[in-house]
Motif scaffolding. Sequence first.
Motif, PDB file in Angstrom:
ATOM      1  N   SER A   1       3.544  -7.516   4.583  1.00 45.02           N
ATOM      2  CA  SER A   1       2.678  -7.424   3.407  1.00 45.02           C
ATOM      3  C   SER A   1       1.813  -8.671   3.335  1.00 45.02           C
ATOM      4  CB  SER A   1       3.506  -7.281   2.123  1.00 45.02           C
ATOM      5  OG  SER A   1       2.671  -7.366   0.984  1.00 45.02           O
ATOM      6  N   LEU A   2       0.578  -8.545   3.803  1.00 43.20           N
ATOM      7  CA  LEU A   2      -0.324  -9.688   3.762  1.00 43.20           C
ATOM      8  C   LEU A   2      -0.624 -10.093   2.323  1.00 43.20           C
ATOM      9  CD1 LEU A   2      -2.013 -11.673   5.388  1.00 43.20           C
ATOM     10  CD2 LEU A   2      -3.889 -10.019   5.362  1.00 43.20           C
ATOM     11  N   ALA A   3      -0.622  -9.116   1.425  1.00 43.89           N
ATOM     12  CA  ALA A   3      -0.874  -9.411   0.008  1.00 43.89           C
ATOM     13  C   ALA A   3       0.195 -10.360  -0.539  1.00 43.89           C
ATOM     14  CB  ALA A   3      -0.903  -8.119  -0.794  1.00 43.89           C
TER      15      ALA A   3
ATOM     16  N   MET B   1       2.079 -12.441   1.285  1.00 44.37           N
ATOM     17  CA  MET B   1       1.903 -13.737   1.943  1.00 44.37           C
ATOM     18  C   MET B   1       0.761 -14.519   1.292  1.00 44.37           C
ATOM     19  SD  MET B   1       2.290 -12.563   5.929  1.00 44.37           S
ATOM     20  CE  MET B   1       3.413 -11.219   6.332  1.00 44.37           C
ATOM     21  N   ALA B   2      -0.325 -13.821   0.996  1.00 42.46           N
ATOM     22  CA  ALA B   2      -1.469 -14.468   0.346  1.00 42.46           C
ATOM     23  C   ALA B   2      -1.082 -14.978  -1.033  1.00 42.46           C
ATOM     24  CB  ALA B   2      -2.627 -13.482   0.238  1.00 42.46           C
ATOM     25  N   GLN B   3      -0.260 -14.210  -1.730  1.00 38.70           N
ATOM     26  CA  GLN B   3       0.197 -14.628  -3.069  1.00 38.70           C
ATOM     27  C   GLN B   3       0.998 -15.923  -2.979  1.00 38.70           C
ATOM     28  OE1 GLN B   3       2.811 -11.803  -4.952  1.00 38.70           O
ATOM     29  NE2 GLN B   3       2.492 -12.653  -6.995  1.00 38.70           N
ATOM     30  N   ILE B   4       1.841 -16.037  -1.952  1.00 34.96           N
ATOM     31  CA  ILE B   4       2.640 -17.251  -1.767  1.00 34.96           C
ATOM     32  C   ILE B   4       1.732 -18.440  -1.478  1.00 34.96           C
ATOM     33  CG2 ILE B   4       4.274 -18.374  -0.197  1.00 34.96           C
ATOM     34  CD1 ILE B   4       5.688 -15.668   0.053  1.00 34.96           C
ATOM     35  N   VAL B   5       0.764 -18.249  -0.591  1.00 32.30           N
ATOM     36  CA  VAL B   5      -0.167 -19.334  -0.244  1.00 32.30           C
ATOM     37  C   VAL B   5      -0.987 -19.746  -1.466  1.00 32.30           C
ATOM     38  CG1 VAL B   5      -2.209 -19.920   1.135  1.00 32.30           C
ATOM     39  CG2 VAL B   5      -0.305 -18.669   2.188  1.00 32.30           C
ATOM     40  N   GLU B   6      -1.485 -18.771  -2.204  1.00 29.86           N
ATOM     41  CA  GLU B   6      -2.328 -19.051  -3.365  1.00 29.86           C
ATOM     42  C   GLU B   6      -1.546 -19.675  -4.515  1.00 29.86           C
ATOM     43  OE1 GLU B   6      -4.065 -15.267  -4.083  1.00 29.86           O
ATOM     44  OE2 GLU B   6      -5.320 -15.333  -2.267  1.00 29.86           O
ATOM     45  N   SER B   7      -0.234 -19.500  -4.509  1.00 37.02           N
ATOM     46  CA  SER B   7       0.582 -20.115  -5.570  1.00 37.02           C
ATOM     47  C   SER B   7       0.567 -21.632  -5.476  1.00 37.02           C
ATOM     48  CB  SER B   7       2.024 -19.598  -5.491  1.00 37.02           C
ATOM     49  OG  SER B   7       2.671 -20.079  -4.311  1.00 37.02           O
ATOM     50  N   ASP B   8       0.175 -22.171  -4.332  1.00 33.07           N
ATOM     51  CA  ASP B   8       0.061 -23.615  -4.161  1.00 33.07           C
ATOM     52  C   ASP B   8      -1.411 -24.038  -4.114  1.00 33.07           C
ATOM     53  OD1 ASP B   8       1.358 -26.172  -3.815  1.00 33.07           O
ATOM     54  OD2 ASP B   8       0.677 -26.128  -1.731  1.00 33.07           O
ATOM     55  N   ASN B   9      -2.264 -23.249  -4.768  1.00 37.19           N
ATOM     56  CA  ASN B   9      -3.703 -23.538  -4.847  1.00 37.19           C
ATOM     57  C   ASN B   9      -4.345 -23.668  -3.463  1.00 37.19           C
ATOM     58  OD1 ASN B   9      -3.764 -23.661  -7.730  1.00 37.19           O
ATOM     59  ND2 ASN B   9      -2.840 -25.705  -7.620  1.00 37.19           N
ATOM     60  N   ALA B  10      -3.922 -22.807  -2.553  1.00 36.53           N
ATOM     61  CA  ALA B  10      -4.495 -22.774  -1.208  1.00 36.53           C
ATOM     62  C   ALA B  10      -4.976 -21.359  -0.920  1.00 36.53           C
ATOM     63  CB  ALA B  10      -3.467 -23.214  -0.174  1.00 36.53           C
TER      64      ALA B  10
ATOM     65  N   ILE C   1      -5.820 -18.436   2.475  1.00 41.52           N
ATOM     66  CA  ILE C   1      -5.701 -18.099   3.887  1.00 41.52           C
ATOM     67  C   ILE C   1      -7.102 -18.038   4.494  1.00 41.52           C
ATOM     68  CG2 ILE C   1      -5.004 -16.340   5.548  1.00 41.52           C
ATOM     69  CD1 ILE C   1      -2.785 -15.524   3.645  1.00 41.52           C
ATOM     70  N   LEU C   2      -7.352 -18.864   5.498  1.00 41.82           N
ATOM     71  CA  LEU C   2      -8.646 -18.872   6.181  1.00 41.82           C
ATOM     72  C   LEU C   2      -8.719 -17.769   7.227  1.00 41.82           C
ATOM     73  CD1 LEU C   2      -9.115 -22.727   6.740  1.00 41.82           C
ATOM     74  CD2 LEU C   2     -10.248 -21.288   5.033  1.00 41.82           C
ATOM     75  N   SER C   3      -7.610 -17.535   7.909  1.00 41.02           N
ATOM     76  CA  SER C   3      -7.560 -16.469   8.911  1.00 41.02           C
ATOM     77  C   SER C   3      -6.114 -16.073   9.138  1.00 41.02           C
ATOM     78  CB  SER C   3      -8.189 -16.925  10.237  1.00 41.02           C
ATOM     79  OG  SER C   3      -7.426 -17.957  10.831  1.00 41.02           O
ATOM     80  N   SER C   4      -5.941 -14.867   9.675  1.00 45.47           N
ATOM     81  CA  SER C   4      -4.594 -14.386   9.978  1.00 45.47           C
ATOM     82  C   SER C   4      -4.669 -13.392  11.118  1.00 45.47           C
ATOM     83  CB  SER C   4      -3.953 -13.729   8.752  1.00 45.47           C
ATOM     84  OG  SER C   4      -4.664 -12.559   8.393  1.00 45.47           O
ATOM     85  N   TYR C   5      -3.617 -13.332  11.895  1.00 45.76           N
ATOM     86  CA  TYR C   5      -3.540 -12.293  12.922  1.00 45.76           C
ATOM     87  C   TYR C   5      -2.074 -11.982  13.213  1.00 45.76           C
ATOM     88  CZ  TYR C   5      -3.019 -16.281  16.168  1.00 45.76           C
ATOM     89  OH  TYR C   5      -2.612 -17.426  16.793  1.00 45.76           O
ATOM     90  N   VAL C   6      -1.874 -10.803  13.779  1.00 46.13           N
ATOM     91  CA  VAL C   6      -0.525 -10.292  14.002  1.00 46.13           C
ATOM     92  C   VAL C   6      -0.290 -10.071  15.482  1.00 46.13           C
ATOM     93  CG1 VAL C   6       1.025  -8.348  13.582  1.00 46.13           C
ATOM     94  CG2 VAL C   6      -0.464  -9.167  11.750  1.00 46.13           C
TER      95      VAL C   6
END
Length: 220
Positions: free
Chosen positions: A140-142, A144-153, A155-160
């Motif tokens: 769930s990229l959503a 993961m993004a929520q976790i990153v954004e919780s620290d005021n950051a 995601i610039l890029s992602s790949y699987v």
Amino acid sequence: MFAAELITDIISPVNLSDPIQKVIDRMVEFRVRHLPVVNEDQFVGLIAEDDFVSEPNTQTPISALSLSLVNPYVLEGQHIYDVIWMFYQLKLTIVPVVDSKNTYLGLITINSVAEYFAQLTSVGQPGGIIVLEIDNKNNSLAHMAQIVESDNAQILSSYVRTFPDSTRMEVTLKVNKQDISAILATFLRYEYNIKATFNHSAENDSSRERYDSLMNYLNL
């Protein structure tokens, strides 16, 4: 991004009437093993080194040769992923681009693709890299993004990356923050398996330097 957006005219095509020697000279000059062949503005095919290696007379015209590669081109409206697949599938050094009427529009080089991915993966941007190993049903990229954004950051890029005969997958995230300790702690709290981390700043990030070195090596 569409194929047409990556077209370059740095390498000119050869004509059916051109001798093999012209093909050899151009391949040596641009360090490629393939060249597009045209008849006026119509795309005829792609000539490869193997197509003329057994011909002793280098003044033999291209029209006398049999071109071995089948449909080695992409349409101008095809996605960049189709271009990459063409490079990979046929082991090409360039990919011709044509329109719906088979008019030759130009070609795409390995350099163009490398530059595209450098931009896509934010190579030149400072930040941190997080590599997660997860089960594919939990992708769930959503979240993961929520976790990153919780620290005021962000995601610039992602790949699987997936693995044959496995339900596990690897997700790589590049975020716009060098200090990713709080983000990592949150991932651990949600029981993510952190496979690797990298902290990159403008001063110590060698990704761009490695990319520039690759471009200088290819020198197209």
